[in-house]
Every structure is written in structure tokens, then in C-alpha cells.
Design a protein around this motif. Structure first.
Motif, PDB file in Angstrom:
ATOM      1  N   SER A   1     -19.692  86.522  28.781  1.00  0.00           N
ATOM      2  CA  SER A   1     -18.645  85.758  29.456  1.00  0.00           C
ATOM      3  C   SER A   1     -19.263  84.690  30.353  1.00  0.00           C
ATOM      4  CB  SER A   1     -17.749  86.683  30.274  1.00  0.00           C
ATOM      5  OG  SER A   1     -17.077  87.598  29.436  1.00  0.00           O
ATOM      6  N   LYS A   2     -18.492  83.659  30.624  1.00  0.00           N
ATOM      7  CA  LYS A   2     -18.969  82.563  31.470  1.00  0.00           C
ATOM      8  C   LYS A   2     -17.920  82.249  32.519  1.00  0.00           C
ATOM      9  CE  LYS A   2     -21.452  79.257  29.739  1.00  0.00           C
ATOM     10  NZ  LYS A   2     -21.935  78.067  28.985  1.00  0.00           N
ATOM     11  N   ASN A   3     -18.356  82.092  33.764  1.00  0.00           N
ATOM     12  CA  ASN A   3     -17.471  81.702  34.855  1.00  0.00           C
ATOM     13  C   ASN A   3     -17.680  80.224  35.159  1.00  0.00           C
ATOM     14  OD1 ASN A   3     -16.691  84.336  34.963  1.00  0.00           O
ATOM     15  ND2 ASN A   3     -17.771  84.837  36.845  1.00  0.00           N
ATOM     16  N   ILE A   4     -16.594  79.465  35.207  1.00  0.00           N
ATOM     17  CA  ILE A   4     -16.670  78.029  35.449  1.00  0.00           C
ATOM     18  C   ILE A   4     -15.746  77.674  36.608  1.00  0.00           C
ATOM     19  CG2 ILE A   4     -16.298  75.735  34.453  1.00  0.00           C
ATOM     20  CD1 ILE A   4     -16.740  76.971  31.703  1.00  0.00           C
ATOM     21  N   LYS A   5     -16.261  76.934  37.573  1.00  0.00           N
ATOM     22  CA  LYS A   5     -15.437  76.485  38.682  1.00  0.00           C
ATOM     23  C   LYS A   5     -14.375  75.503  38.175  1.00  0.00           C
ATOM     24  CE  LYS A   5     -17.397  78.670  42.097  1.00  0.00           C
ATOM     25  NZ  LYS A   5     -16.639  79.712  42.863  1.00  0.00           N
ATOM     26  N   LEU A   6     -13.180  75.652  38.674  1.00  0.00           N
ATOM     27  CA  LEU A   6     -12.092  74.780  38.255  1.00  0.00           C
ATOM     28  C   LEU A   6     -12.439  73.317  38.515  1.00  0.00           C
ATOM     29  CD1 LEU A   6      -9.226  74.452  37.173  1.00  0.00           C
ATOM     30  CD2 LEU A   6      -8.367  74.879  39.475  1.00  0.00           C
ATOM     31  N   SER A   7     -13.167  73.061  39.600  1.00  0.00           N
ATOM     32  CA  SER A   7     -13.535  71.689  39.957  1.00  0.00           C
ATOM     33  C   SER A   7     -14.487  71.060  38.942  1.00  0.00           C
ATOM     34  CB  SER A   7     -14.185  71.657  41.344  1.00  0.00           C
ATOM     35  OG  SER A   7     -15.334  72.496  41.381  1.00  0.00           O
ATOM     36  N   GLU A   8     -15.125  71.886  38.104  1.00  0.00           N
ATOM     37  CA  GLU A   8     -16.063  71.372  37.112  1.00  0.00           C
ATOM     38  C   GLU A   8     -15.375  70.975  35.810  1.00  0.00           C
ATOM     39  OE1 GLU A   8     -19.024  74.347  36.556  1.00  0.00           O
ATOM     40  OE2 GLU A   8     -19.668  74.354  38.650  1.00  0.00           O
ATOM     41  N   LEU A   9     -14.113  71.352  35.640  1.00  0.00           N
ATOM     42  CA  LEU A   9     -13.393  71.018  34.415  1.00  0.00           C
ATOM     43  C   LEU A   9     -12.818  69.612  34.487  1.00  0.00           C
ATOM     44  CD1 LEU A   9     -11.385  74.246  33.461  1.00  0.00           C
ATOM     45  CD2 LEU A   9     -13.495  73.379  32.440  1.00  0.00           C
ATOM     46  N   LYS A  10     -12.828  68.931  33.339  1.00  0.00           N
ATOM     47  CA  LYS A  10     -12.214  67.619  33.207  1.00  0.00           C
ATOM     48  C   LYS A  10     -10.847  67.790  32.535  1.00  0.00           C
ATOM     49  CE  LYS A  10     -15.658  66.591  30.688  1.00  0.00           C
ATOM     50  NZ  LYS A  10     -16.601  65.926  29.759  1.00  0.00           N
ATOM     51  N   PRO A  11      -9.984  66.804  32.673  1.00  0.00           N
ATOM     52  CA  PRO A  11      -8.685  66.912  32.003  1.00  0.00           C
ATOM     53  C   PRO A  11      -8.814  67.026  30.489  1.00  0.00           C
ATOM     54  CG  PRO A  11      -8.615  65.223  33.709  1.00  0.00           C
ATOM     55  CD  PRO A  11     -10.045  65.627  33.584  1.00  0.00           C
ATOM     56  N   ASN A  12      -9.843  66.391  29.895  1.00  0.00           N
ATOM     57  CA  ASN A  12     -10.006  66.393  28.446  1.00  0.00           C
ATOM     58  C   ASN A  12     -11.473  66.550  28.060  1.00  0.00           C
ATOM     59  OD1 ASN A  12      -7.239  65.737  27.255  1.00  0.00           O
ATOM     60  ND2 ASN A  12      -7.467  64.091  28.749  1.00  0.00           N
ATOM     61  N   LYS A  13     -11.688  66.932  26.807  1.00  0.00           N
ATOM     62  CA  LYS A  13     -13.007  66.956  26.170  1.00  0.00           C
ATOM     63  C   LYS A  13     -13.996  67.870  26.883  1.00  0.00           C
ATOM     64  CE  LYS A  13     -12.506  62.344  24.165  1.00  0.00           C
ATOM     65  NZ  LYS A  13     -13.083  60.984  24.023  1.00  0.00           N
ATOM     66  N   ASN A  14     -13.525  69.001  27.385  1.00  0.00           N
ATOM     67  CA  ASN A  14     -14.431  70.017  27.909  1.00  0.00           C
ATOM     68  C   ASN A  14     -15.046  70.779  26.739  1.00  0.00           C
ATOM     69  OD1 ASN A  14     -13.916  70.112  31.010  1.00  0.00           O
ATOM     70  ND2 ASN A  14     -11.863  70.060  30.104  1.00  0.00           N
ATOM     71  N   LYS A  15     -16.349  70.951  26.746  1.00  0.00           N
ATOM     72  CA  LYS A  15     -17.020  71.713  25.700  1.00  0.00           C
ATOM     73  C   LYS A  15     -17.767  72.866  26.359  1.00  0.00           C
ATOM     74  CE  LYS A  15     -19.596  71.196  21.395  1.00  0.00           C
ATOM     75  NZ  LYS A  15     -20.281  70.241  20.485  1.00  0.00           N
ATOM     76  N   ILE A  16     -17.344  74.080  26.028  1.00  0.00           N
ATOM     77  CA  ILE A  16     -17.902  75.273  26.656  1.00  0.00           C
ATOM     78  C   ILE A  16     -18.629  76.093  25.605  1.00  0.00           C
ATOM     79  CG2 ILE A  16     -17.349  77.360  27.954  1.00  0.00           C
ATOM     80  CD1 ILE A  16     -14.775  75.926  28.879  1.00  0.00           C
ATOM     81  N   SER A  17     -19.893  76.421  25.875  1.00  0.00           N
ATOM     82  CA  SER A  17     -20.715  77.195  24.937  1.00  0.00           C
ATOM     83  C   SER A  17     -20.884  78.620  25.428  1.00  0.00           C
ATOM     84  CB  SER A  17     -22.085  76.539  24.761  1.00  0.00           C
ATOM     85  OG  SER A  17     -21.968  75.216  24.284  1.00  0.00           O
TER      86      SER A  17
END
Length: 440
Positions: free
Chosen positions: A102-118
Motif C-alpha cells: 500500500s502507498k500513502n499519499i498526501k492530498l496536497s501532492e495530488l493534481k486535479p488530473n494525470k496523477n500516476k501512482i505506482s
């Protein structure tokens, strides 16, 4: 054999004769129990979840907002759409997938579009010297089923869920029906069935691709809901049938830092009725089923057809070629609950007077996107509940409102489905401009 039929008769496929005609989709929203408000008070994030090594999309991965009941699921292309209230500004997104770290990502690090999570694979071999490791796979499964009252929700719960049905003829989309439903979930220790209330539904159907057969899935959201093995074990592992299976340890993995044993199961060779085979993912420390993936063992197509085909024309043979199920559970505050499930049906339609047969596939899937305790225990009135005989495609009304779903989290549509919807809408607009039927 009749006992087997009755156990899974809820998953039925109805095939009826249909006259080819130009159809008009009405725009009256008859199933909106309340109007959406404040639809702009949320932020949305789009992206894709992939395998860190192969870069292939991860299908049905889960994204949830830590400390809340908000979540969504990736589609069959690994894409996601997550809607979060603007009041949540510093949250953490937990991204998880079966057999991956599992991966934890801060909400502030997400963009409105084109997020790529590995995500990276997490595999742990079973230890032969682990004295605490269970030795009997069958006994572990039975104990897990017996402890559902301890490990799963023990309060009445009101869930908001997104439900989708798709029909494809070979690789081309024919029909799409979607709904937001309220699930009145009874405690897992209770024998009371869950109640389902339809909030809104929509559909888009290209009837020109259905030949002279209209295919309809009877049961709607109940097809997905009854895949909840822990709530409804009678549809697969009841007291009379569980000994018809043989269980064995396969491998182990880690999910959310929990050691999960994978148990394979299949019916004994001496059992002739069509049963199931697949894998159960069990948290050994807590004796909790976290996921299950399984298929119907189709060895006799005539017997299998009797399970699913309710009605068909006399000159047509219809039989399933694949029937597959999946259910995933989620955990909060030490208790587990139903989070997602899907049913895939593939079948052939063979006409007496046609040289080639038609191949169709149908998928029903449902994801819980929010929930809260049903403190009062109040249930919808009987007239407001969905019936188990519902055909959602007959109840839904078309894709007329671009803001139809408001702030609800849904499963992001596949590009092919979006293209099919746009094409159908163009066709209907053309029909309207030529003085034909009305279009949404």
C-alpha cells in the motif's frame, strides 16, 4: 442438482425476443428521491494506478481517504476519479491493491488530473518453520466463516454505493446502466437480508448492436451484493456444500502490512454438479476474509445454462462460457465490511438459421463509496425497496444531465464506454433533428 440451482438462482440472465425499432430515452428523472445540492463543494482528482515494474494498469485498486469513509475503485483501465469535500484539505490518500504494498499519499501532492501512482508487488513465501502457521486449510476457512460476527460490522449500517452493468457484443459496448443506491446493511451476525433503495439510475443502449435479441440482467445490484461471502455464505459455502470442496494453501502475501494466506479451493472430482473454484485471501492472525476471486466450474453447458438463462426464443441456444466473481472487504477501526464486488458473465447465443454465433459479456459491479452507522435502525418502506427481480436497464432513464451524479464518488468510465455513450447520443440527436423520436 436442484439444491445447487437454488443456491445461485439469484444471478439470472434473462434473454427475450425484441423487435428492432428506434428507441426514445425519456428525460424525466423519476428515481431522484431528493435533489442534489452544493455539488460544487468538492475537489476531484483523476489519474491512473499501475504496476511499478510492468507499468500495466491495476484493475479494481482502492483509493480511500484516511480517517473517513470516502473511497473509490479504479476501472478496467486502472483509471480513477476521486471526489473529496473541500472541507478536507490536509488528508492522506491510502492506495491499496491485492498483493501489492500500500502507498500513502498526501492530498496536497495530488493534481486535479494525470496523477500516476505506482505500486510494488509484495509477496512472502510461506514459512515451513512457522509454528503458528495453520496446518489445515479447510479448518481455517470454516473458522473464518464462523467468526464473521466478531470481525465484521456488528451494527446496522447505511452505505452509499455505485453500481454499474455493462453489456458487450464481442469487444463492442452495447449497453451501460449505472445507479447510485443506498444499502441498508444488517449486522454480519444477523440472518436478516440487506435492503437496497435506488437513489438515481441512468443508461445508454445501442440497440442496433443487439441483433434481434435484447439481453437483460435480472437482479440489478443484488447480483453484486450477494457476492458478499461473509454475509451470504449460503450461496457458495453453506453447511451442506462446504465439504464438497477441497482446500489447500497456495502462497502468502501482504496487504496493508498484514500477512495474508491465499487458499485455493475447488470441488471434489466426485461432485458432478457445477460448483466453484478460486482463491480466498485470509488474514490468519484475525481469521478474516479480505478478498475472494472465484469462477463457476462449467463442465456441462446445458446444466450451466439452466442456472442463468431464465427465458429465450425457441430457436436459440444460449449457454455461459465463463462466470467469474470477486469480492473485496475493507477495514476500519478493527472491523471489516463489504467494499467492492463484481460478476462477469460471458456466453454464446447460437441461432438455428445463422452460420455464426454471437458472443456477449456482461459485468455487474458495485463499490461502496461512503457509509455511516444506521443509528436508528430504520429501513426503507417496502414500496421504496428494490425488488430482487429488478431489471435495472428497464428502470434507468438515459444520460441527460451532465451533473447527474453530483458529489458522489463513482467508478471512472472506460474510454470505450464514454465513446459509446457519445456515439449513441449523437445518433439520437440526429434522429430528433430529422423529426424522429425525442432524445435526451
Amino acid at each position: 442438482m436442484n439444491q445447487i440451482y437454488s443456491r445461485i438462482q439469484h444471478k439470472t440472465l434473462t434473454i427475450i425476443c425484441s423487435v428492432l425499432c428506434v428507441l426514445a430515452f425519456g428525460t424525466k428523472e423519476t428515481f431522484a428521491f431528493q435533489e442534489q445540492s452544493q455539488v460544487d463543494n468538492y475537489n476531484q482528482y483523476k489519474g491512473k494506478i499501475v504496476d511499478a515494474t510492468s507499468k500495466k494498469p491495476l484493475v479494481f485498486a482502492t483509493l480511500s481517504v484516511e480517517g473517513t469513509n470516502i473511497s473509490t475503485i479504479t476501472n478496467t483501465e486502472g483509471s480513477f476519479l476521486l471526489k473529496i469535500p473541500q472541507s478536507i484539505t490536509d488528508g492522506t490518500i491510502v492506495v491499496s491493491f491485492l498483493g501489492y504494498k500500500s502507498k500513502n499519499i498526501k492530498l496536497s501532492e495530488l493534481k486535479p488530473n494525470k496523477n500516476k501512482i505506482s505500486l510494488s508487488v509484495s509477496v512472502t513465501e510461506l514459512s515451513e518453520v512457522n509454528i503458528n502457521a495453520p496446518k489445515d486449510a479447510s479448518a481455517l476457512v470454516k473458522e473464518t466463516l464462523a467468526r464473521k460476527g466478531d470481525n465484521y460490522f456488528d451494527d446496522p449500517t447505511l452505505m452509499t454505493a455505485f453500481y454499474r452493468e455493462t453489456i458487450k457484443k464481442r469487444r463492442k459496448n452495447v449497453s451501460l446502466s449505472e445507479a447510485v443506491v443506498n444499502i441498508y446493511k444488517s449486522p454480519y451476525s444477523s440472518l436478516r437480508k440487506d435492503a437496497v433503495e435506488l437513489y438515481r439510475a441512468r443508461k445508454s443502449t445501442d440497440y442496433s448492436r443487439l441483433d434481434t435479441v435484447a439481453l437483460k440482467l435480472q437482479g440489478g445490484p443484488f447480483n453484486a451484493l450477494y457476492v458478499d461471502i461473509m454475509k451470504y455464505p449460503e450461496y457458495i459455502f453453506d453447511n451442506n456444500s462446504i465439504d464438497d470442496y477441497k482446500f489447500r494453501f497456495s502462497r502468502s502475501t501482504r496487504i496493508n502490512d498484514r500477512l495474508i494466506y491465499v487458499i485455493k479451493f475447488e470441488q471434489h472430482e466426485s461432485i458432478m454438479a457445477p460448483l466453484y473454484k478460486g482463491e480466498l485471501f485470509i488474514d490468519v492472525d484475525n481469521k478474516t476474509l479480505t478478498s475472494a476471486i472465484y469462477t463457476l466450474n462449467i463442465t456441462d453447458k446445458v446444466a450451466a445454462a439452466k442456472l442463468f438463462v431464465r427465458r429465450k426464443p425457441a430457436r436459440v441456444d444460449v449457454w455461459p462460457t465463463e462466470v467469474a466473481y470477486r469480492v473485496d472487504y475493507r477495514e476500519k477501526s478493527g472491523k471489516w465490511y463489504y467494499g467492492y464486488s463484481n460478476v462477469l458473465l460471458k456466453f454464446k447465443v447460437d441461432w438455428e438459421d445463422k452460420l455464426f454465433n454471437s458472443v456477449y459479456s456482461m459485468m455487474a459491479e458495485m463499490a461502496v463509496t461512503d457509509w455511516e452507522k444506521n443509528v436508528t435502525g430504520k429501513l426503507p418502506k417496502n414500496r421504496e425497496r428494490l425488488k430482487k427481480s429488478i431489471i435495472l436497464s428497464d428502470e434507468a432513464i438515459g444520460f441527460s444531465d451532465p451533473d447527474f451524479w453530483g458529489e458522489y464518488n463513482i467508478i471512472e468510465p472506460e474510454k470505450s464506454i464514454e465513446s459509446a455513450i457519445k456515439k449513441i447520443q449523437r445518433q439520437l440527436r440526429k434522429a430528433k433533428s430529422k423529426g424522429g423520436t425525442s432524445a435526451p
